[in-house]
Design a protein around this motif. Structure first.
Motif, mmCIF file in Angstrom:
data_model
loop_
_atom_site.group_PDB
_atom_site.id
_atom_site.type_symbol
_atom_site.label_atom_id
_atom_site.label_comp_id
_atom_site.label_asym_id
_atom_site.label_seq_id
_atom_site.Cartn_x
_atom_site.Cartn_y
_atom_site.Cartn_z
ATOM 1 N N ALA A 80 0.819 -1.157 -0.180
ATOM 2 C CA ALA A 80 -0.115 -0.058 -0.051
ATOM 3 C C ALA A 80 0.868 1.106 0.177
ATOM 4 O O ALA A 80 1.991 1.271 0.636
ATOM 5 C CB ALA A 80 -0.740 0.067 1.142
ATOM 6 N N ILE A 81 0.411 2.435 -0.919
ATOM 7 C CA ILE A 81 0.995 3.716 -0.710
ATOM 8 C C ILE A 81 -0.012 4.789 -0.223
ATOM 9 O O ILE A 81 -1.051 4.607 -0.635
ATOM 10 C CB ILE A 81 1.522 4.030 -2.043
ATOM 11 N N MET A 82 0.360 5.281 1.120
ATOM 12 C CA MET A 82 -0.699 6.187 1.717
ATOM 13 C C MET A 82 0.154 7.464 1.621
ATOM 14 O O MET A 82 0.537 8.032 2.577
ATOM 15 C CB MET A 82 -0.843 5.785 3.070
ATOM 16 N N LEU A 83 0.382 8.191 0.679
ATOM 17 C CA LEU A 83 1.271 9.313 0.417
ATOM 18 C C LEU A 83 0.479 10.453 -0.517
ATOM 19 O O LEU A 83 -0.516 10.027 -1.056
ATOM 20 C CB LEU A 83 2.367 8.952 -0.447
ATOM 21 N N ALA A 84 0.661 11.565 0.155
ATOM 22 C CA ALA A 84 0.256 12.605 -0.977
ATOM 23 C C ALA A 84 1.372 12.622 -2.092
ATOM 24 O O ALA A 84 2.248 11.893 -2.107
ATOM 25 C CB ALA A 84 0.444 14.008 -0.174
ATOM 26 N N ASN A 85 0.867 13.488 -3.145
ATOM 27 C CA ASN A 85 1.803 13.663 -4.409
ATOM 28 C C ASN A 85 3.185 14.175 -3.991
ATOM 29 O O ASN A 85 3.247 15.373 -3.449
ATOM 30 C CB ASN A 85 1.258 14.917 -5.214
ATOM 31 N N THR A 86 4.085 13.432 -4.176
ATOM 32 C CA THR A 86 5.670 13.746 -3.614
ATOM 33 C C THR A 86 6.447 12.743 -4.436
ATOM 34 O O THR A 86 6.136 11.797 -5.232
ATOM 35 C CB THR A 86 5.808 13.218 -2.178
ATOM 36 N N PRO A 87 7.719 13.070 -4.596
ATOM 37 C CA PRO A 87 8.738 11.993 -5.363
ATOM 38 C C PRO A 87 8.739 10.692 -4.667
ATOM 39 O O PRO A 87 8.643 9.831 -5.411
ATOM 40 C CB PRO A 87 10.186 12.826 -5.065
ATOM 41 N N GLN A 88 8.387 10.499 -3.323
ATOM 42 C CA GLN A 88 8.379 9.394 -2.886
ATOM 43 C C GLN A 88 7.008 8.465 -3.474
ATOM 44 O O GLN A 88 7.209 7.156 -3.539
ATOM 45 C CB GLN A 88 7.967 9.257 -1.365
ATOM 46 N N SER A 89 6.029 9.237 -3.628
ATOM 47 C CA SER A 89 5.046 8.409 -4.184
ATOM 48 C C SER A 89 5.272 7.833 -5.566
ATOM 49 O O SER A 89 4.819 6.456 -5.890
ATOM 50 C CB SER A 89 3.499 9.084 -4.130
ATOM 51 N N VAL A 90 5.936 8.568 -6.424
ATOM 52 C CA VAL A 90 6.587 8.071 -7.645
ATOM 53 C C VAL A 90 7.526 6.956 -7.632
ATOM 54 O O VAL A 90 7.295 6.064 -8.214
ATOM 55 C CB VAL A 90 7.223 9.344 -8.598
ATOM 56 N N ILE A 91 8.289 7.012 -6.694
ATOM 57 C CA ILE A 91 9.316 6.206 -6.599
ATOM 58 C C ILE A 91 8.750 4.976 -6.122
ATOM 59 O O ILE A 91 9.118 3.657 -6.151
ATOM 60 C CB ILE A 91 10.540 6.651 -5.533
ATOM 61 N N SER A 92 7.932 4.949 -4.961
ATOM 62 C CA SER A 92 7.135 3.896 -4.396
ATOM 63 C C SER A 92 6.460 3.105 -5.249
ATOM 64 O O SER A 92 6.257 1.997 -5.264
ATOM 65 C CB SER A 92 6.432 4.200 -3.136
ATOM 66 N N TYR A 93 5.606 3.770 -6.131
ATOM 67 C CA TYR A 93 4.810 3.175 -7.105
ATOM 68 C C TYR A 93 5.653 2.162 -7.987
ATOM 69 O O TYR A 93 5.267 0.973 -8.128
ATOM 70 C CB TYR A 93 4.137 4.051 -7.901
ATOM 71 N N TYR A 94 6.796 2.770 -8.672
ATOM 72 C CA TYR A 94 7.428 2.137 -9.878
ATOM 73 C C TYR A 94 8.391 1.004 -9.004
ATOM 74 O O TYR A 94 8.526 0.082 -9.618
ATOM 75 C CB TYR A 94 8.207 3.071 -10.510
ATOM 76 N N GLY A 95 8.854 1.126 -7.734
ATOM 77 C CA GLY A 95 9.518 0.364 -6.938
ATOM 78 C C GLY A 95 8.635 -0.647 -6.745
ATOM 79 O O GLY A 95 9.366 -2.087 -6.689
ATOM 80 N N ILE A 96 7.536 -0.846 -6.213
ATOM 81 C CA ILE A 96 6.584 -1.852 -6.028
ATOM 82 C C ILE A 96 6.522 -2.854 -7.252
ATOM 83 O O ILE A 96 6.490 -4.018 -7.079
ATOM 84 C CB ILE A 96 5.455 -1.316 -5.367
#
Length: 566
Positions: A80-96
């Motif tokens: 699960a990703i529980m983030l606002a729009n941030t670089p971390q949300s992009v990195i997490s998405y593609y990393g998963i």
């Protein structure tokens, strides 16, 4: 039904838009890798002054994928990703995705009950969250399958000196200073990246059958269901979107990402579009009119996907004329009906094109869109996208309806979901002979342009008449004092239901209920005119700006209960 289907919309396609597209059958994350290999130094994202190249985002995503592998995440596991729009949300998405996992997008505003339901239903093994929501996650942890919690902070990707100042601003604005207790189960996002390498993980992905995403529907009318979207579903819908924007300068656009990535609309037309098209995304953690106007001017934003409430907010900002918005070329409006007056005022203000489209989570999400450079009939959601078959199902015959006849909109296409997660009965009930039943009532005209009358379940039945809220709302938006309007059917002992309008007025404007009543009577049949009006400072909305009609109805029901008991 397929053999009988007429496709009059194809005659309206410009030369540059194909009737059929050959979609690549490859995992979604490969587009990030391709960008990093072919244009490593090209800027992929801008976040409040911080910029990252394709190579930097790709390397960070690989590090995150390896960190997940070390935490025991294997192919098919939900994260699960529980983030606002941030670089971390992009990195997490593609990393998963690089780890073979399935992304579960989670709204950071969820209360514990909603969060617990989604974690239990999805069976997520890990969650990436902001420090601000960490206490909520920990409160439900013991009632879920979550084995690992990964915590990050907005400041982690802010440039100096914003990264030092931000914690003080956050505490001032929220009153919170969250202390994270790191342990064998609770990890720092940044520390995990530092400790991991950029080795590519061997994966055997079947794009057509392997899931990339479990996207939960809003749940405003019942329990939220997980929509199963494959890599192929998402690749197809993003490709359709890119090909529809046939006149843009592919690879050189600047896309404003104010729509949340945890919503499938913002994810597809913002994040995935930018990666696949190799255009820069300008990320905003939340929609704010001043910040948005500044971002458009400073970053020379050319594409702005949004919701009608965003455009309404901008055109009504008292300082909007002070900003240079001339870089805007294309605005993609979705998630709610776009009032004609808003479209016209926004286009006059920017010189760009603002067009309405249509979609739903179950279709990744886009199925229709108006032509940006071509005919745009008033009130139409546009034409079906390439390879997307659409029909109107007649309520009387169960067969395709005649042009102009209202019925339920049904859809087939490469972007349509595989079904609902662990809910075969719901899946079966949502498909009819291979077609997705949308629950939206609409019609097609002779030329193949489609129109939504309203949601099947939002229809108001007053005194035996069928009333569609959208028609009433369009009239209310035409009044010079009205900024936002929503019409709902409230219980009525005589008529069954009666129409009530909730309104937000423009700053400095006044209007009485009597004046609104008279205005509506000039444009609507008597039985459609709202009997009740309520003025509010704001309307309850989702993070994407869609008005929570159901929340207003629940309030009305509670009021009526209180009246009966008092």
């Amino acid at each position: 039904m397929d053999a009988e289907l007429q496709r009059p919309w194809l005659a309206n396609y410009p030369e540059d838009i194909p009737e059929h597209i050959e979609y690549e059958k490859k995992p979604l994350q490969d587009y990030l890798r391709d960008g990093a290999e072919e244009e490593p130094d090209k800027t992929l994202l801008h976040f409040l002054g911080k910029e990252m190249t394709f190579r930097e985002v790709y390397d960070s995503s690989l590090r995150f994928a390896n960190a997940l592998k070390d935490l025991g995440i294997t192919k098919g596991d939900r994260v699960a990703i529980m983030l606002a729009n941030t670089p971390q949300s992009v990195i997490s998405y593609y990393g998963i995705l690089m780890a073979g996992g399935v992304v579960v997008q989670t709204n950071p505003l969820y209360v514990e009950r909603e969060l617990e339901h989604q974690m239990v239903d999805s069976g997520a093994k890990a969650i990436i969250c902001l420090d601000l929501v960490y206490p909520r996650v920990m409160n439900v942890l013991g009632r879920t399958n979550l084995e690992n919690v990964i915590v990050t902070h907005i400041k982690d990707y802010l440039p100096f000196p914003k990264n030092l100042i931000y914690p003080f601003i956050q505490k001032r604005n929220t009153g919170l200073k969250v202390e994270v207790n790191y342990s064998s189960k609770v990890h720092s996002f940044m520390e995990l990246l530092k400790a991991s390498d950029t080795e590519e993980l061997p994966l055997d992905i079947d794009p057509e059958n392997d899931l990339a995403l479990l996207q939960y529907t809003g749940g405003t009318t019942g329990v939220a269901k997980g929509v199963m979207l494959s890599h192929y579903n998402l690749v197809a819908n993003t490709t359709q979107c890119i090909r529809w924007m046939h006149k843009i300068d592919h690879g050189n656009e600047v896309i404003l990402c104010a729509l949340p990535f945890f919503h499938v609309y913002g994810m597809t037309v913002g994040m995935n579009f930018s990666v696949m098209d190799r255009s820069k995304m300008v990320i905003l953690p939340k929609f704010d009119t001043k910040q948005t106007l500044q971002a458009i001017e400073k970053q020379k934003v050319s594409i702005f996907p949004g919701a009608p409430t965003m455009y309404i907010g901008l055109i009504n900002d008292p300082k909007v004329q002070k900003y240079d918005l001339s870089s805007i070329e294309v605005c993609i409006s979705g998630s709610a009906p776009l009032p004609l007056e808003v479209q016209q005022r926004f286009e006059d203000l920017t010189g760009g094109k603002l067009s309405e489209g249509f979609g739903l989570t179950e279709a990744s999400p886009v199925t229709h869109f108006n032509l940006m450079w071509g005919k745009r009939p008033n009130g139409s959601i546009g034409l079906p996208w390439p390879d997307t078959d659409v029909a109107i199902l007649s309520a009387e015959t169960g067969e395709p309806a005649e042009p102009g006849e209202v019925g339920e909109l049904i859809i087939k296409g490469p972007q349509v979901m595989k079904g609902y997660w662990n809910r075969p009965e719901d899946t079966d009930a949502t498909f009819y002979d291979g077609w997705l039943l949308t629950g939206d009532m609409g019609y097609m005209d002779e030329e193949g342009f489609f129109y939504i009358v309203d949601r099947k379940k939002d229809m108001i039945i007053a005194g035996g008449f069928n009333i569609y809220p959208r028609e009433i709302e369009e009239v209310l938006y035409e009044h010079e004092a009205v900024q936002e309007a929503v019409a709902v059917g409230v219980p009525d002992p005589y008529r069954g239901e009666t129409v009530k309008a909730f309104l937000v007025l423009k700053e400095g404007k006044k209007v009485t209920e009597q004046e609104l009543n008279e205005f509506c009577r000039k444009h609507l049949s008597a039985y459609k005119v709202p009997r009740l009006f309520e003025f509010r400072d704001e309307l309850p909305k989702t993070m994407v700006g869609k008005v929570l009609r159901r929340a207003l109805l629940e309030e009305e029901k509670e009021k009526q209960k209180e009246k009966k008991t008092s």
